[in-house]
Structures are given as structure tokens and as C-alpha cells.
Write a protein that holds these residues in place. Structure first.
Motif, PDB file in Angstrom:
ATOM      1  N   GLU A   1      44.270  58.415   8.608  1.00  0.00           N
ATOM      2  CA  GLU A   1      45.149  59.090   7.645  1.00  0.00           C
ATOM      3  C   GLU A   1      44.430  59.345   6.325  1.00  0.00           C
ATOM      4  OE1 GLU A   1      48.211  55.745   8.272  1.00  0.00           O
ATOM      5  OE2 GLU A   1      49.237  57.247   7.068  1.00  0.00           O
ATOM      6  N   ASP A   2      44.517  60.564   5.845  1.00  0.00           N
ATOM      7  CA  ASP A   2      44.106  60.842   4.477  1.00  0.00           C
ATOM      8  C   ASP A   2      45.344  60.629   3.604  1.00  0.00           C
ATOM      9  OD1 ASP A   2      43.500  61.864   2.001  1.00  0.00           O
ATOM     10  OD2 ASP A   2      42.266  63.503   2.776  1.00  0.00           O
ATOM     11  N   ALA A   3      45.443  59.394   3.085  1.00  0.00           N
ATOM     12  CA  ALA A   3      46.612  59.015   2.279  1.00  0.00           C
ATOM     13  C   ALA A   3      46.252  59.025   0.793  1.00  0.00           C
ATOM     14  CB  ALA A   3      47.111  57.648   2.724  1.00  0.00           C
ATOM     15  N   ALA A   4      45.260  59.860   0.439  1.00  0.00           N
ATOM     16  CA  ALA A   4      44.746  59.887  -0.931  1.00  0.00           C
ATOM     17  C   ALA A   4      45.836  60.190  -1.968  1.00  0.00           C
ATOM     18  CB  ALA A   4      43.621  60.917  -1.046  1.00  0.00           C
ATOM     19  N   GLU A   5      46.854  60.943  -1.547  1.00  0.00           N
ATOM     20  CA  GLU A   5      47.863  61.393  -2.516  1.00  0.00           C
ATOM     21  C   GLU A   5      49.200  60.693  -2.352  1.00  0.00           C
ATOM     22  OE1 GLU A   5      48.060  65.552  -1.638  1.00  0.00           O
ATOM     23  OE2 GLU A   5      46.050  65.902  -2.415  1.00  0.00           O
ATOM     24  N   SER A   6      49.290  59.810  -1.363  1.00  0.00           N
ATOM     25  CA  SER A   6      50.626  59.382  -0.938  1.00  0.00           C
ATOM     26  C   SER A   6      50.926  57.918  -1.205  1.00  0.00           C
ATOM     27  CB  SER A   6      50.799  59.697   0.542  1.00  0.00           C
ATOM     28  OG  SER A   6      49.718  59.184   1.276  1.00  0.00           O
ATOM     29  N   MET A   7      50.207  57.294  -2.137  1.00  0.00           N
ATOM     30  CA  MET A   7      50.535  55.901  -2.440  1.00  0.00           C
ATOM     31  C   MET A   7      51.956  55.821  -2.965  1.00  0.00           C
ATOM     32  SD  MET A   7      47.737  53.587  -4.241  1.00  0.00           S
ATOM     33  CE  MET A   7      48.071  51.916  -3.719  1.00  0.00           C
ATOM     34  N   GLY A   8      52.756  54.976  -2.347  1.00  0.00           N
ATOM     35  CA  GLY A   8      54.144  54.831  -2.783  1.00  0.00           C
ATOM     36  C   GLY A   8      55.121  55.601  -1.924  1.00  0.00           C
ATOM     37  N   SER A   9      54.618  56.505  -1.076  1.00  0.00           N
ATOM     38  CA  SER A   9      55.512  57.236  -0.172  1.00  0.00           C
ATOM     39  C   SER A   9      55.725  56.404   1.087  1.00  0.00           C
ATOM     40  CB  SER A   9      54.889  58.571   0.238  1.00  0.00           C
ATOM     41  OG  SER A   9      54.730  59.410  -0.875  1.00  0.00           O
ATOM     42  N   THR A  10      56.920  56.507   1.660  1.00  0.00           N
ATOM     43  CA  THR A  10      57.189  55.760   2.891  1.00  0.00           C
ATOM     44  C   THR A  10      57.843  56.645   3.938  1.00  0.00           C
ATOM     45  OG1 THR A  10      59.415  55.054   2.229  1.00  0.00           O
ATOM     46  CG2 THR A  10      57.592  53.619   1.568  1.00  0.00           C
ATOM     47  N   TYR A  11      57.694  56.219   5.193  1.00  0.00           N
ATOM     48  CA  TYR A  11      58.334  56.865   6.344  1.00  0.00           C
ATOM     49  C   TYR A  11      59.011  55.758   7.131  1.00  0.00           C
ATOM     50  CZ  TYR A  11      58.640  59.149  10.940  1.00  0.00           C
ATOM     51  OH  TYR A  11      59.070  59.650  12.143  1.00  0.00           O
ATOM     52  N   ARG A  12      60.323  55.861   7.316  1.00  0.00           N
ATOM     53  CA  ARG A  12      61.099  54.792   7.953  1.00  0.00           C
ATOM     54  C   ARG A  12      60.743  53.426   7.379  1.00  0.00           C
ATOM     55  NH1 ARG A  12      63.589  56.973  12.797  1.00  0.00           N
ATOM     56  NH2 ARG A  12      62.577  58.940  13.324  1.00  0.00           N
ATOM     57  N   GLY A  13      60.558  53.369   6.071  1.00  0.00           N
ATOM     58  CA  GLY A  13      60.328  52.103   5.379  1.00  0.00           C
ATOM     59  C   GLY A  13      58.888  51.614   5.369  1.00  0.00           C
ATOM     60  N   ALA A  14      57.994  52.260   6.135  1.00  0.00           N
ATOM     61  CA  ALA A  14      56.586  51.837   6.151  1.00  0.00           C
ATOM     62  C   ALA A  14      55.766  52.760   5.247  1.00  0.00           C
ATOM     63  CB  ALA A  14      56.042  51.866   7.566  1.00  0.00           C
ATOM     64  N   HIS A  15      54.799  52.179   4.550  1.00  0.00           N
ATOM     65  CA  HIS A  15      54.010  52.953   3.596  1.00  0.00           C
ATOM     66  C   HIS A  15      53.034  53.915   4.264  1.00  0.00           C
ATOM     67  CE1 HIS A  15      54.919  51.532  -0.474  1.00  0.00           C
ATOM     68  NE2 HIS A  15      55.340  50.430   0.141  1.00  0.00           N
ATOM     69  N   ALA A  16      52.831  55.058   3.629  1.00  0.00           N
ATOM     70  CA  ALA A  16      51.764  55.970   4.022  1.00  0.00           C
ATOM     71  C   ALA A  16      50.461  55.175   4.006  1.00  0.00           C
ATOM     72  CB  ALA A  16      51.676  57.122   3.031  1.00  0.00           C
ATOM     73  N   GLY A  17      49.638  55.387   5.000  1.00  0.00           N
ATOM     74  CA  GLY A  17      48.370  54.666   5.066  1.00  0.00           C
ATOM     75  C   GLY A  17      48.418  53.499   6.033  1.00  0.00           C
ATOM     76  N   THR A  18      49.603  53.222   6.592  1.00  0.00           N
ATOM     77  CA  THR A  18      49.715  52.077   7.505  1.00  0.00           C
ATOM     78  C   THR A  18      49.964  52.511   8.951  1.00  0.00           C
ATOM     79  OG1 THR A  18      52.119  51.867   7.158  1.00  0.00           O
ATOM     80  CG2 THR A  18      50.689  50.632   5.670  1.00  0.00           C
ATOM     81  N   PHE A  19      49.914  53.813   9.213  1.00  0.00           N
ATOM     82  CA  PHE A  19      50.257  54.301  10.556  1.00  0.00           C
ATOM     83  C   PHE A  19      49.043  54.459  11.460  1.00  0.00           C
ATOM     84  CE2 PHE A  19      53.436  55.910   7.586  1.00  0.00           C
ATOM     85  CZ  PHE A  19      54.574  55.369   8.148  1.00  0.00           C
ATOM     86  N   GLY A  20      47.937  54.876  10.870  1.00  0.00           N
ATOM     87  CA  GLY A  20      46.759  55.183  11.674  1.00  0.00           C
ATOM     88  C   GLY A  20      45.905  53.951  11.934  1.00  0.00           C
ATOM     89  N   LEU A  21      44.807  54.185  12.642  1.00  0.00           N
ATOM     90  CA  LEU A  21      43.822  53.129  12.873  1.00  0.00           C
ATOM     91  C   LEU A  21      43.255  52.680  11.528  1.00  0.00           C
ATOM     92  CD1 LEU A  21      42.095  51.635  15.029  1.00  0.00           C
ATOM     93  CD2 LEU A  21      40.516  53.586  14.936  1.00  0.00           C
ATOM     94  N   MET A  22      43.042  53.661  10.654  1.00  0.00           N
ATOM     95  CA  MET A  22      42.566  53.413   9.292  1.00  0.00           C
ATOM     96  C   MET A  22      43.141  54.510   8.395  1.00  0.00           C
ATOM     97  SD  MET A  22      38.545  52.740  10.047  1.00  0.00           S
ATOM     98  CE  MET A  22      38.624  53.651  11.572  1.00  0.00           C
ATOM     99  N   ALA A  23      43.100  54.263   7.088  1.00  0.00           N
ATOM    100  CA  ALA A  23      43.518  55.297   6.146  1.00  0.00           C
ATOM    101  C   ALA A  23      42.652  55.206   4.905  1.00  0.00           C
ATOM    102  CB  ALA A  23      44.985  55.117   5.770  1.00  0.00           C
TER     103      ALA A  23
END
Ligand SMILES: *Cc1c(COP(=O)(O)O)cnc(C)c1O
Length: 378
Positions: free
Chosen positions: A168-190
Motif C-alpha cells: 500500500e502507498d499510504a503516504a497520504e492516508s495517515m489517520g484514515s480508516t476502512y471498517r475501523g482499520a487504519h490505512a497501511g495495515t491491509f497489505g503485506l507492507m505499506a
């Protein structure tokens, strides 16, 4: 002047940096690096975080550790900041670019699914290959564009169906969530970025985050010149000098203390603009799924009056920025495969405009920006 989105250093930044300077711990070893990593890992709810010199470096290492190598393909959005595509090239791989969903501006998952189903095939050894030339598809690299998050469940299921690692390129999404989980926690790495205009900033900086302990150890090794012995200069592979220095991590620790407040402020700014500009028929906003909380990192409107607005806002010393130029319009990526039916990227580029949304913007300034926009856009 009303700036676009500037760093907010009103916390303990100066105190922590002063401590680094007074104690001499300014370089890549020091307690603030670890503290910063721990604070980010805890905030996101992820096991490991490795601080890097910038987000691009984190992305480069993440792709390499995902197994991306020379002549591979990486599937990524056509509309993003150039660093995403550059990191792919650093590994020797080539981006395959996908058009954006016109509503949420994220990689279009219909196109991705269709492409995987019709243009790719499994080799006898189980690798996914592009039919037309037999080159390997190595990873999917989604970008949470503007901090928004697309349909993650669907993307994860596509990645798992095709056994492709997701970085995940979560460079812009700190603080955003999807179903309560933070951006950057879905992929193998972010990867995260702490560049000057991001929601928290260390001037320059980034982080690689992952739940995989082995990959985290590899990332730390690769970002610290692959040194294996604390005394002898023995390095067991070609590593990188990519670690964040302590003096910048000190700023990061102070910024992390303020991040929840920054997110609340950015969201309040977003709500203000959405309600103030709701009456302008020609303005659209980025569509956000009900299961997503959006950090509103860089508030952006979509309007046919983009060019006129740039001029008018400039005249009033209100800083605004058109959307990134799509990757396929840049000379080094124009020859890349671009999967698209309607080229929504081009219209997003020519109609989207980011408007002032610093965390320290005043209500009065917000009012000035909204009034000026309403004067121009019907
Ligand atoms: C900022 C950004 C990066 C790169 O971050 P740096 O820290 O500037 O290297 C990568 N991808 C996207 C989408 C970004 O916005």
C-alpha cells in the motif's frame, strides 16, 4: 497569503530537537527513532514500523521485499504522485497503469479485475504472466489517493485470488480508516510519508509498516546498509543508507502527539467546505464509502472552473494546486501500458483543485476561501 497545507509545529518539536542537539544524538542512532517507530506502530495497530529518509525510500524497499525485481510488472494507479512509479522503476520493474474510478479517484477495481482475468495467464510454475510477452506480474501497488480509501475488501480478495502481494502507498492516508482499520495495515507492507505537506511532517521522512516480523527485520537490515556486525564493516548484501535520523524522528514524536487533533481539524475543514460549497452546482467532491473515515489530508474539489479558479485564487493570494499530472502524461512513463476505457485520469487532472486546508487555518481564512470560490463557480 493563505497557504495550501503547511506543517504545524506547535507541539514539543522544538524541545525534542533541542534535546538531540544538546546531547549530540542527531544521526541515525538515537532513542527518538525507536520512539517514533513505536508511536506510529501503536497508532496504526501494526506490529512493526521502520523509519526511513522519505516515503519513496520506504516504497522502494517494500517493493524489493515483496519480491519485485528486474523486468517484472507492478499494477498501480495512473493518477498518483510520481514517487509511486519511480519506486517501481528503482527495482527495475515497469508500472502497468490503471485508470481511476471517476467518483472516488482510486484505482478502478473493475478495470483491474478485467485485466487480470483477460490479459494475464498462469505459467506452468504458477507465476502470473502478462499474456502478450510472458513477463511476470509481481505485485499490486494501490495508492490511497488524497487519503481516501477504496473498496479494500474487494481489492484484498482480488489480490488473494491472483496470489499477488499488496503493497500500500499510504503516504497520504495517515489517520484514515476502512471498517475501523487504519490505512497501511491491509497489505503485506505499506509506506508512509512525512514530507512537508503531509498530515504529519518531519521535514522529510517516511516509514515502512508491516505485520510480518521477518520482512520488518529485512527492511531494517536493508535500510541500514546491510551491516551484520556491530564492530567490523561487514555488509552481506547491497543495502541502502535509508534510515531516518534522530533529529528528524524527534520532530516525528512531537507530531505523533498531535496527530489525532490534526485529523479532527482536517475533517472539520472538510465538513466546512462540503457544506459551504454544496450550493455550487458545478462542484463535486471525492466520494467516500460509508465504511471509510477520510483524513481529508488535502481537501480537493472537482470543477469545470479549475483554470478560472486558479487565476482568481492566485490573485487573492490564496494558494491552490491542480491535481497531479497522470503518470502516462510524463515522458518517462508515457510508454507504459495504460489500462483505461474513458481516461478519467485526464479529466480528474484538468478539473480537480486542492484548496487551503492547513491544520492551523483560521475560520476567517476558510470563509475567505469559500467566498472567493462561490464568486467564481455557479
Ligand atoms: C508524498 C507521497 C509519496 C512519497 O513520499 P516522499 O516522502 O515525498 O518520498 C509517495 N506517494 C504518494 C502518493 C505521496 O503523496
Amino acid at each position: 497569503m493563505i497557504p495550501l497545507s503547511v506543517p504545524n509545529l506547535s507541539g514539543k518539536e522544538l524541545a525534542y530537537v533541542t534535546e538531540c542537539l544538546e546531547t549530540g544524538w542527531i544521526s541515525s542512532v538515537g532513542s527518538y527513532v525507536t520512539q517514533f517507530e513505536e508511536a506510529v506502530a501503536e497508532y496504526l495497530g501494526v506490529k512493526h514500523a521502520i523509519a526511513t529518509v522519505n516515503g519513496t525510500a520506504a516504497l522502494h524497499i517494500a517493493l524489493q521485499l515483496a519480491g519485485v525485481t528486474q523486468d517484472d510488472y507492478v499494477l498501480m494507479p495512473n493518477i498518483t504522485f510520481v514517487a509511486t512509479a519511480n519506486a517501481v522503476r528503482y527495482t527495475g520493474a515497469e508500472p502497468i497503469l490503471f485508470d481511476a474510478n471517476p467518483h472516488n479517484w482510486q484505482l478502478d477495481l473493475d478495470l483491474l479485475e478485467q485485466f487480470l482475468a483477460t490479459s494475464c495467464e498462469r505459467s506452468s510454475t504458477g507465476e502470473l504472466l502478462l499474456k502478450r510477452n510472458g513477463r511476470r506480474i509481481a505485485a499490486i501497488l494501490p495508492v490511497h489517493v488524497q487519503g481516501n480509501i477504496g473498496d479494500m475488501n474487494r481489492l484484498l480478495s482480488i489480490a488473494s485470488d491472483y496470489q499477488l502481494p499488496l503493497v500500500e502507498d499510504a503516504a497520504e492516508s495517515m489517520g484514515s480508516t476502512y471498517r475501523g482499520a487504519h490505512a497501511g495495515t491491509f497489505g503485506l507492507m505499506a509506506c508512509l510519508s512525512f514530507n512537508g505537506n503531509k498530515i504529519i511532517s518531519t521535514g522529510g521522512g517516511g516509514m515502512l509498516v508491516t505485520n510480518n516480523t521477518q520482512l520488518a527485520e529485512r527492511a531494517k537490515h536493508l535500510t541500514t546498509t546491510a551491516k551484520t556486525d556491530p564492530m567490523e564493516y561487514f555488509h552481506d548484501e547491497v543495502g541502502y543508507n535509508y534510515r531516518l535520523v534522530n533529529v528528524l524522528a524527534a520532530i516525528g514524536v512531537a507530531q505523533m502527539e498531535q496527530l489525532p487533533g490534526f485529523v479532527r481539524k482536517k475533517q472539520a475543514i472538510g465538513e466546512f467546505y462540503r457544506s459551504e460549497l454544496a450550493g455550487c452546482a458545478d462542484i463535486e467532491f471525492q466520494q467516500v464509502l460509508p465504511e471509510v473515515t477520510h483524513n481529508n489530508w488535502l481537501f480537493t474539489i472537482k470543477t469545470g472552473y479549475q483554470k478560472k479558479l486558479v487565476q482568481a485564487l492566485n490573485n487573492e493570494k490564496i494558494v491552490c494546486r491542480p491535481f497531479w499530472m497522470p503518470m502516462n502524461m510524463l515522458p518517462m512513463y508515457e510508454a507504459c501500458i495504460y489500462v483505461s476505457e474513458k481516461d478519467h485520469c485526464r479529466s480528474i487532472h484538468s478539473t480537480c483543485l486542492a484548496i487551503p486546508c492547513s491544520t492551523n487555518i483560521t475560520d476567517e481564512e476558510l470563509g475567505v476561501v469559500a467566498t472567493e470560490i462561490k464568486r467564481i463557480v455557479p
